[in-house]
Design a protein around this motif. Sequence first.
Motif, short mmCIF file in Angstrom:
data_model
loop_
_atom_site.label_atom_id
_atom_site.label_comp_id
_atom_site.label_asym_id
_atom_site.label_seq_id
_atom_site.Cartn_x
_atom_site.Cartn_y
_atom_site.Cartn_z
N LEU A 1 6.67 -3.26 9.95
CA LEU A 1 7.20 -4.17 9.24
C LEU A 1 6.97 -3.96 7.87
CD1 LEU A 1 7.32 -7.42 8.17
CD2 LEU A 1 4.62 -7.42 8.94
N LEU A 2 5.92 -3.05 7.10
CA LEU A 2 6.22 -2.70 5.86
C LEU A 2 7.24 -2.24 5.13
CD1 LEU A 2 1.77 -1.31 5.95
CD2 LEU A 2 2.88 -3.46 4.24
N ALA A 3 7.68 -1.14 6.38
CA ALA A 3 8.55 -0.81 5.77
C ALA A 3 10.41 -1.18 6.07
CB ALA A 3 9.23 0.76 7.54
N ALA A 4 9.89 -2.06 6.32
CA ALA A 4 11.08 -2.96 6.58
C ALA A 4 11.29 -4.03 5.03
CB ALA A 4 11.17 -4.96 7.89
N LEU A 5 9.18 -4.19 4.62
CA LEU A 5 9.39 -4.68 3.34
C LEU A 5 9.43 -3.85 2.13
CD1 LEU A 5 6.97 -7.13 4.86
CD2 LEU A 5 8.75 -7.78 4.22
N ALA A 6 9.90 -2.66 2.07
CA ALA A 6 9.42 -1.64 1.29
C ALA A 6 10.86 -2.20 0.10
CB ALA A 6 9.61 -0.29 1.74
N GLY A 7 11.49 -2.94 0.01
CA GLY A 7 12.10 -3.01 -1.05
C GLY A 7 11.74 -3.84 -1.50
N LEU A 8 10.61 -4.99 -1.57
CA LEU A 8 10.36 -6.44 -2.05
C LEU A 8 8.70 -5.38 -2.28
CD1 LEU A 8 11.33 -9.24 0.38
CD2 LEU A 8 11.67 -7.89 -1.36
N VAL A 9 8.25 -5.15 -1.79
CA VAL A 9 6.44 -4.47 -2.32
C VAL A 9 5.89 -2.14 -2.43
CG1 VAL A 9 6.10 -6.14 -0.87
CG2 VAL A 9 6.15 -4.49 0.47
N GLY A 10 7.97 -1.72 -2.10
CA GLY A 10 7.54 -0.96 -1.77
C GLY A 10 6.91 0.27 -1.52
N GLU A 11 6.62 1.67 -0.90
CA GLU A 11 6.66 2.27 -0.31
C GLU A 11 4.56 1.75 -0.47
OE1 GLU A 11 7.60 3.62 2.48
OE2 GLU A 11 9.38 3.72 1.49
N PRO A 12 4.19 2.01 0.81
CA PRO A 12 2.66 1.94 1.09
C PRO A 12 1.85 2.74 0.97
CG PRO A 12 3.36 1.63 3.88
CD PRO A 12 4.71 1.88 2.74
N ARG A 13 0.72 3.22 0.31
CA ARG A 13 -0.13 4.40 0.47
C ARG A 13 -1.36 4.24 0.63
NH1 ARG A 13 -4.01 5.42 -3.29
NH2 ARG A 13 -4.36 3.91 -4.56
N ASP A 14 -1.72 5.13 1.54
CA ASP A 14 -3.12 5.15 1.97
C ASP A 14 -4.29 5.37 1.48
OD1 ASP A 14 -4.90 6.00 4.35
OD2 ASP A 14 -4.34 7.23 4.88
N ALA A 15 -5.63 4.33 1.13
CA ALA A 15 -6.02 4.28 0.71
C ALA A 15 -7.41 4.25 1.17
CB ALA A 15 -6.15 2.43 -0.30
N GLY A 16 -7.65 5.03 2.45
CA GLY A 16 -8.54 4.69 3.06
C GLY A 16 -9.19 4.54 4.02
#
Length: 384
Positions: A89-104
């Motif tokens: 889901l986050l990959a599909a939304l990457a164009g809107l919210v950017g690539e997610p990063r690991d926050a631990g």
Amino acid sequence: GVSLAQQPTPIAVVSISGYNELMGDLAMIGKLGGTPELAKMVEGFIAIGTGGRGLAGLDKAKPWGVVVYVDGEDFPVIGFVPVTNLKSLLAALAGLVGEPRDAGQGVLEMAAGETPLYVKEKGGWAFIAQEKELLDKAPADPLKLLAGQEKKYDLAARISIKDLPEHIRTMIAGLIQMGAQQALEQQPGETDEQHALRVKLAQQSLDQAVKQLNDLDTVLLGLNIDQKTKTAYFDMVITAKEGTETAKEAALAAEVESDLLGFVLPDAALTIRATGPITESDRTSLKELLPQLKKQLLEQLQDQDLSEEQLKKAKELLEELFALLEECTDAKKMDMGASIVLKSDALSLLAGASVPDGTKVESWVKKLVKAAQEEEPAVENHVK
């Protein structure tokens, strides 16, 4: 950062029935509105925004929600979305919210403008908050928080008024008063007496609103589009705290039954029904209002450029009308119903209201029609 107490108190819960339900509603609205492809058009826009992936990873059958907590002076917010695969889901939304990063600690961080958003998956739900620490307090089963409102409504908000901090309720009451004061300034052409009456009535309504605010338990607002019946409705359900005056009045209302359900037609485009008790406080207010209102209307008749005979008849009709209205205040309940039926070549209105003595009302209407006929004989052709 903001962190919730060990046992946070939710003061507002918002629910959305889910992706599939919303798309079904759009399809029905499109069909009724002459745009049968509406749902597919929306899905097309979603596909464009997600680079052709659609909302991959979203569980389209389950509802979404937002819960607002109270924590001292703060109101932390956690959103939750059902997922089958959060990374997809986050990959599909990457164009809107950017690539997610690991926050631990299993938390992912996304950029939503200048404000970061933190997401964590737990039990098939993606929880979202502006503060990473809030996700530790995410509910184990968010459906329990929704308490079934997501099944009854496409969009709903339940607010726990009793759990609002005192200073927030005081602020709301102050805003109500402030807004009313601005609207109660004397209008051009309004006499001092008319203005005083309007201010008095408004103040009574304000005092009642503030009292009810302190008596309330919860308020539920719900909007639903029913695909089976092709109808839509909006509900406002108000629950008062047990033992309060508002709760007692609500209990009285629950005991009152309508005698006019025949005026509410199943095939009508619009139906209205109002049934409820006339309480002692209602009766006192009405009996205080009616004489003042009658006095104002009698004074206004003097400015209507009527002949002496016309003025006499108008005054008689007005006096008799207010005598009938005063009799209505002695009734135990208010009861009315109406329907508007629309057809290709006609509009029909059917309406009825309970009165203490129907023959008196009929007699008054006949006098009114007779007086109108003297001024305009054609009235006889339209009133039977």
